[in-house]
Design an enzyme around this catalytic site. Sequence first.
Site, PDB file in Angstrom:
ATOM      1  N   SER A 139       0.858  -1.200   0.000  1.00  0.00           N
ATOM      2  CA  SER A 139       0.000   0.000   0.000  1.00  0.00           C
ATOM      3  C   SER A 139       0.885   1.239   0.000  1.00  0.00           C
ATOM      4  O   SER A 139       2.088   1.156   0.277  1.00  0.00           O
ATOM      5  CB  SER A 139      -0.863  -0.024   1.274  1.00  0.00           C
ATOM      6  OG  SER A 139      -1.460   1.226   1.505  1.00  0.00           O
ATOM      7  N   TYR A 150      -3.732  -0.889   9.873  1.00  0.00           N
ATOM      8  CA  TYR A 150      -3.506  -1.055   8.425  1.00  0.00           C
ATOM      9  C   TYR A 150      -2.087  -0.594   8.081  1.00  0.00           C
ATOM     10  O   TYR A 150      -1.352  -1.289   7.363  1.00  0.00           O
ATOM     11  CB  TYR A 150      -4.548  -0.233   7.658  1.00  0.00           C
ATOM     12  CG  TYR A 150      -4.542  -0.467   6.162  1.00  0.00           C
ATOM     13  CD1 TYR A 150      -5.156  -1.587   5.617  1.00  0.00           C
ATOM     14  CD2 TYR A 150      -3.929   0.436   5.296  1.00  0.00           C
ATOM     15  CE1 TYR A 150      -5.165  -1.801   4.242  1.00  0.00           C
ATOM     16  CE2 TYR A 150      -3.935   0.235   3.925  1.00  0.00           C
ATOM     17  CZ  TYR A 150      -4.555  -0.890   3.403  1.00  0.00           C
ATOM     18  OH  TYR A 150      -4.560  -1.104   2.041  1.00  0.00           O
TER      19      TYR A 150
HETATM   20  P1  NAP Z   1     -11.708  -4.981  -1.578  1.00  0.00           P
HETATM   21  O1  NAP Z   1     -12.538  -4.768  -2.797  1.00  0.00           O
HETATM   22  O2  NAP Z   1     -12.279  -4.712  -0.245  1.00  0.00           O
HETATM   23  O3  NAP Z   1     -11.089  -6.431  -1.660  1.00  0.00           O
HETATM   24  C1  NAP Z   1     -10.517  -7.089  -0.562  1.00  0.00           C
HETATM   25  C2  NAP Z   1     -10.569  -8.570  -0.814  1.00  0.00           C
HETATM   26  O4  NAP Z   1     -10.109  -9.271   0.342  1.00  0.00           O
HETATM   27  C3  NAP Z   1     -12.005  -9.034  -1.075  1.00  0.00           C
HETATM   28  O5  NAP Z   1     -12.001 -10.071  -2.004  1.00  0.00           O
HETATM   29  C4  NAP Z   1     -12.395  -9.529   0.285  1.00  0.00           C
HETATM   30  O6  NAP Z   1     -13.478 -10.426   0.301  1.00  0.00           O
HETATM   31  C5  NAP Z   1     -11.112 -10.224   0.690  1.00  0.00           C
HETATM   32  N1  NAP Z   1     -11.168 -10.578   2.099  1.00  0.00           N
HETATM   33  C6  NAP Z   1     -11.349  -9.762   3.152  1.00  0.00           C
HETATM   34  N2  NAP Z   1     -11.415 -10.474   4.284  1.00  0.00           N
HETATM   35  C7  NAP Z   1     -11.289 -11.792   3.924  1.00  0.00           C
HETATM   36  C8  NAP Z   1     -11.298 -13.009   4.630  1.00  0.00           C
HETATM   37  N3  NAP Z   1     -11.443 -13.040   5.955  1.00  0.00           N
HETATM   38  N4  NAP Z   1     -11.151 -14.160   3.929  1.00  0.00           N
HETATM   39  C9  NAP Z   1     -11.013 -14.146   2.587  1.00  0.00           C
HETATM   40  N5  NAP Z   1     -11.002 -13.023   1.861  1.00  0.00           N
HETATM   41  C10 NAP Z   1     -11.137 -11.857   2.533  1.00  0.00           C
HETATM   42  O7  NAP Z   1     -10.452  -4.024  -1.663  1.00  0.00           O
HETATM   43  P2  NAP Z   1      -9.218  -3.975  -2.667  1.00  0.00           P
HETATM   44  O8  NAP Z   1      -8.862  -2.568  -2.783  1.00  0.00           O
HETATM   45  O9  NAP Z   1      -9.454  -4.765  -3.885  1.00  0.00           O
HETATM   46  O10 NAP Z   1      -8.108  -4.676  -1.765  1.00  0.00           O
HETATM   47  C11 NAP Z   1      -7.206  -5.641  -2.247  1.00  0.00           C
HETATM   48  C12 NAP Z   1      -5.854  -5.410  -1.607  1.00  0.00           C
HETATM   49  O11 NAP Z   1      -5.323  -4.171  -2.067  1.00  0.00           O
HETATM   50  C13 NAP Z   1      -5.894  -5.309  -0.089  1.00  0.00           C
HETATM   51  O12 NAP Z   1      -4.772  -5.968   0.464  1.00  0.00           O
HETATM   52  C14 NAP Z   1      -5.812  -3.808   0.149  1.00  0.00           C
HETATM   53  O13 NAP Z   1      -5.274  -3.511   1.399  1.00  0.00           O
HETATM   54  C15 NAP Z   1      -4.882  -3.408  -0.981  1.00  0.00           C
HETATM   55  N6  NAP Z   1      -4.870  -1.997  -1.336  1.00  0.00           N
HETATM   56  C16 NAP Z   1      -5.977  -1.394  -1.861  1.00  0.00           C
HETATM   57  C17 NAP Z   1      -5.899  -0.041  -2.206  1.00  0.00           C
HETATM   58  C18 NAP Z   1      -7.056   0.707  -2.789  1.00  0.00           C
HETATM   59  O14 NAP Z   1      -6.934   1.920  -3.004  1.00  0.00           O
HETATM   60  N7  NAP Z   1      -8.166   0.087  -3.102  1.00  0.00           N
HETATM   61  C19 NAP Z   1      -4.728   0.657  -2.016  1.00  0.00           C
HETATM   62  C20 NAP Z   1      -3.634   0.003  -1.485  1.00  0.00           C
HETATM   63  C21 NAP Z   1      -3.724  -1.324  -1.157  1.00  0.00           C
HETATM   64  P3  NAP Z   1     -14.977  -9.878   0.634  1.00  0.00           P
HETATM   65  O15 NAP Z   1     -15.474  -9.255  -0.646  1.00  0.00           O
HETATM   66  O16 NAP Z   1     -15.688 -11.132   1.014  1.00  0.00           O
HETATM   67  O17 NAP Z   1     -14.864  -8.903   1.751  1.00  0.00           O
END
Ligand code: NAP
Length: 251
Positions: A143, A156
Amino acid sequence: MILDKFKLDGKIAVVTGANTGLGQGICIALAEAGATVVGVARRSCEETAAQIEKDRFFELRADLSDMNNAEYVIDETIKQFGRIDILVNNAGIIRRADVVDFTEQDWDDVMNLNLKMLFKLSQLAARQFIKQGAGGKIINIASMLSFQGGIRVASYTASKSGVKGLTMEMANELAKYNINVNAIAPGYMVTNNTEMLRKDEKRSAEILARIPAGRWGMPEDIGGACVFLASSASDYVNGFTLAVDGGWLGR
Ligand code: NAP
């Protein structure tokens, strides 16, 4: 030929958090590059599967907040496909509260999924890579808060700073087995993770004004970096956290 080095034909890739957001973008990109993708999620990956050629995507249901499920994910992949070549630790959560009010639950939940499960899956994948004797690729999703402090997101920031450090540590130990451990640090991307930020008009406008690219990132923006780090084109890249952030960190 250089473009051939980016091909993932015949590779088995495990991607966590495959049902939505960045994980979905990563699954599509890896499959388009030729890999067979095992998408791990705690709910249906129907939407992801619909965007991938048939027989290139397999769903594996697991709640990754339960540490016992790490073995299940790796064992089940081996049982079904006989091997594993690529692991993408993408699943992650965020909790927001002031430092003075931050609860132990919000600390533990985030650290357990974002860092402890990432380590457990990487450890099990590395053991399997060593057994197979043909190297392997681990890609961790970090991140901007692997580089910056953030605000109201203590666990986080701790977890994602840990991801960057652990990526270097594991690369140091595993490089001798031809295992690459790298990370991708997404900038501000349009997913569920940032829904609250994007709903806050003031914060959303402040963030947008600071992104040199002039737009938020989309799940498909992360695919190229992921295919590169999953492929032999990056065989001499190890322990690095690559920002895919529209220029945010350079500002
Ligand atoms: P997201 O849409 O909330 O996706 C997160 C994923 O993790 C979803 O598939 C979620 O499943 C899954 N997850 C959460 N808890 C879980 C559990 N207990 N068991 C299995 N799966 C679980 O957000 P995203 O942005 O795509 O996030 C993906 C990664 O990118 C994360 O590590 C996040 O920290 C990182 N990130 C995102 C951003 C951003 O701007 N979006 C920036 C930097 C880093 P559910 O749908 O069931 O909750």
